[in-house]
Design an enzyme around this catalytic site. Sequence first.
Site, PDB file in Angstrom:
ATOM      1  N   LYS A 242      -1.672  27.318   3.645  1.00 22.87           N
ATOM      2  CA  LYS A 242      -1.119  26.977   4.951  1.00 22.87           C
ATOM      3  C   LYS A 242       0.040  27.925   5.286  1.00 22.87           C
ATOM      4  CE  LYS A 242      -1.737  21.923   4.583  1.00 22.87           C
ATOM      5  NZ  LYS A 242      -2.512  21.633   5.797  1.00 22.87           N
ATOM      6  N   ARG A 316     -10.758  14.974   1.906  1.00 24.58           N
ATOM      7  CA  ARG A 316     -12.072  14.317   1.938  1.00 24.58           C
ATOM      8  C   ARG A 316     -12.794  14.449   0.591  1.00 24.58           C
ATOM      9  NH1 ARG A 316     -13.735  17.906   6.883  1.00 24.58           N
ATOM     10  NH2 ARG A 316     -11.471  17.707   7.043  1.00 24.58           N
TER      11      ARG A 316
END
Length: 463
Positions: A242, A316
Site C-alpha cells: 500500500k 477474504r
Amino acid sequence: MTLKFADAESADQALPLVLLEKDALAEWLGGQSAATAAWVRASGFEAALGTALLIPGEDGAPKAALAGYGDAAARARGRFHLAGAAAKLPEGVYRLETDLTGDALANEALGWLLAQYAFDRYAKASGIKARLVAPDGVDGRRLETIAAGEALTRDLINTPASDMGPDALEAACRDLASQFGASCDVIHGEALLEQNFPMIHAVGRASAEAPRLIDMRWGKSGPALTLVGKGVCFDTGGLNLKPGASMGLMKKDMGGAATVLGLAHDIMALGLPLRLRVLIPAVENAVSGESFRPGDILTSRKGLTVEINNTDAEGRLVLADALAYGAEESPDLMLSMATLTGAARVAVGPDLSPYYSDDAGVVAALEGAAARVADPVWRLPFWEPYEKMIEPGIADLDNAPKGGFAGSITAALFLRRFAGEGLRYTHFDIYGWQPTVAPGRPKGGTGMGARALLDALPEVLGL
C-alpha cells in the site's frame, strides 16, 4: 473504560435537565418565573439541536439545565442528539426531564454513556464529565452492557499494531472468555498447516508474530450462532504494498474481530440463551521473504483453489478458511464482519453498515432492529451475474478481480462460496472508524452493526 450511569444515591442531588424541542420552548417559558424566562431569552437559547444552558437560582448556583432537541428535520440528520448537548454541560449529575419514551429515550441515554468514552492508553484524555441518572423507563443495566461492548471494540481498534498484534488480540479474546467462563482454543503457526488452514497461514506467515485461528465458545443450549471476525492486525498490503497514505489507518483492519468481540461481550453479559462460537483468524499481512506472492495459487480448507492477483486482498483469504471451518458444524446462523473493501466505504460512507444476506427473516429483523436502536445498516446484493468475475479460469476463484467494478459485491460473493450450502449466512463489510467527532462517537475506532444484530438476534433465532 467503564461507561456507567450515575449512582442511584446521586439521584436526589441531581440537577434537573429539561429536554426541549424548538416548538415547545415558548410554552415551557410561559410556565417559568419571570427571572428564569428572562435569563433564557437573554442567553439566546432557542432549543436548537445539541445546545445546552444552565439556569441559575437565587443564590447564583445552577438550579436546572436545558438541552435543545431541535426539530424532526434536524434530528433526522444524525443520532445521539442528547449526547451533543451533554458535551456542553459542566461536570455534575443530571436527571433528565422529557416526554421521550421507549426506543427514543433508550437511544439518547445510550448516546450519553457512549460520549463518556475516550481512548486514554497513551495520553490523558476524557469524554464528557456530565453524568446522567438512568431515566425511568429504560433498562439501565442493558444499556451499560452495550456501552461496555462498544468500549471494548473501540479500545481494540484504537490500539496500534505495536500493542495489538496477533499475540495481543489473542490475549484480549482469552480475557473476554475468562470473564464469562467461555472456552478459548487457538491454533498457532505451523499447526495451521497441519490442521488444514492453509490460507490463514499463507497470509500471516511473513509476520514476526505467528498467524493463528482463535476459537471461542460459550453456552450449552439453544440455537447455534457463529461469529467470524477479520483479525488482520496490520495490513501493509503485502508485496502489493500500500502507499503510505493508505497504510496509515491499517491498525483498524482488525475492526471486524473487534466488533464481533464487542457483540460477543453483550451476548454473554446479557445471558442470551444460545450457543455462541467466535472464530477470529488473527494475522499481520507483512512483507518478508516468507510473503505470499501475486500469481500464487492457494488451496483453501474447503478445497477450492484461489489465484492471488493482489496480496492486498488478504482479508477474504483468512475469512474463507474460518468460514469453511465454522460451516462444518452447520450453525443456525453464521455472521462475518470485516473491514474488507474500500468499495464499501466509497459506496455508503462511514455511517452506514453495509451487509449482504439472502435470508428474508434476517433482513426484516435486522432492518427493524437498526431503526429501533439507531445503528443504521444498508443491504447490498449478492448479485449472481457477478459470480463469473471471481472465476479466473486458472483456479477456482480469483481473490482480486480486475477492472475495479463492484469490489464489495465480488468480495461478498467470494466469501459466500465458503459459508456452506444452505446455511443462513450474513456478511458485513464495515468501515470501523469514525473520521470526525460526532455526538456519542469520538474520532477513532467504532463498532458498526453490532447493536442492530444484538437487537435482531431474538427474532432471527427464535430466542
